[in-house]
Design an enzyme around this catalytic site. Structure first.
Site, PDB file in Angstrom:
ATOM      1  N   ASN A  33     -66.144  -9.916  88.138  1.00 26.06           N
ATOM      2  CA  ASN A  33     -67.505 -10.216  88.564  1.00 26.06           C
ATOM      3  C   ASN A  33     -67.572 -10.168  90.091  1.00 26.06           C
ATOM      4  O   ASN A  33     -66.738 -10.768  90.773  1.00 26.06           O
ATOM      5  CB  ASN A  33     -67.936 -11.591  88.047  1.00 26.06           C
ATOM      6  CG  ASN A  33     -69.430 -11.819  88.163  1.00 26.06           C
ATOM      7  OD1 ASN A  33     -69.981 -11.843  89.262  1.00 26.06           O
ATOM      8  ND2 ASN A  33     -70.085 -11.988  87.028  1.00 26.06           N
ATOM      9  N   ALA A  34     -68.564  -9.488  90.611  1.00 29.68           N
ATOM     10  CA  ALA A  34     -68.640  -9.247  92.053  1.00 29.68           C
ATOM     11  C   ALA A  34     -69.321 -10.377  92.823  1.00 29.68           C
ATOM     12  O   ALA A  34     -69.477 -10.266  94.046  1.00 29.68           O
ATOM     13  CB  ALA A  34     -69.395  -7.936  92.317  1.00 29.68           C
TER      14      ALA A  34
END
Length: 235
Positions: A109-110
């Protein structure tokens, strides 16, 4: 019986995902005569016949019944304070986040990379989780989710069912310096705007491309171009 034949047994299988409405499921009837022919069913299925015993197949053994509904999942507590100016709302934390008790815990997840870039803190992702939350608060950023509880198999928003939403307006109204509410992804935006769009509270409502790797329509760099807009509400 001559030649080792087995008695023919007719079954009806209901095929579909465990969360699929009955009207959308297909039914297949077949006669099991002890054939050695291979067959594959790649979806959840259960017997649609009288009695409760599962179906049998001589090669593959017991055909399982449909998976039971997953237990309700509860979202994480809010990370805000009285100085929160930007409230970032997700939908419901994924499995990794729920297990860890941390927002955006999955390594693909960024979110924490995006926040590090927006806040000029490139090492943010490597910091201990409590420090990350404290740094966001110091910049006026709070975290919460639109959904309080829901049933979901896995982590995808498309699998969310029986959702109970949080009182977003009531919660946001208790943050005296709030200027912007950002929706992390389409599910958060749809559900959040349904509650908030009709209000005239002075909060900007901003749709952000999902930080999840499952949303691959935009690259990380393209997502960052949109997320940088958060900075304008922090001053």
């Amino acid at each position: 019986m001559a030649g080792g034949d087995r008695p023919a047994t007719a079954f009806t299988l209901r095929i579909g995902t465990s969360g699929e409405p009955p009207g959308n499921r297909r039914f297949i009837r077949f006669a099991n005569r002890g054939s050695d022919r291979d067959f594959t069913v790649n979806r959840t299925y259960e017997r649609e016949a009288s009695g409760s015993a599962p179906c049998q197949n001589p090669r593959f053994g017991v055909i399982p019944r449909a998976m039971p509904d997953p237990l309700p999942k509860s979202a994480l507590p809010a990370s805000v304070d009285m100085n929160t100016r930007v409230l970032l709302l997700g939908s419901l934390p994924g499995e990794r986040s729920l297990q860890a008790g941390e927002y955006y815990a999955h390594p693909t997840n960024a979110f924490w990379w995006l926040m590090g870039e927006v806040l000029a803190e490139p090492g943010l992702r490597a910091r201990p989780y409590p420090e990350r939350l404290d740094l966001l608060k110091a910049h006026g950023i709070g975290l919460w989710d639109v959904i309080a509880t829901a049933r979901r198999q896995g982590s995808l928003d498309t699998a969310i069912r029986d959702a109970t939403e949080r009182d977003l307006a009531g919660f946001a109204g208790r943050l005296p310096h709030l200027r912007m509410i950002g929706f992390n992804g389409g599910t958060a935006a749809r559900r959040g705007r349904r509650q908030l769009a009709h209000l005239d509270a002075g909060w900007a409502l901003v749709d952000l491309p999902s930080s999840s790797a499952a949303y691959a329509a935009l690259s990380r760099a393209a997502k960052l171009d949109v997320w940088r807009g958060i900075a304008g509400y922090l001053g």
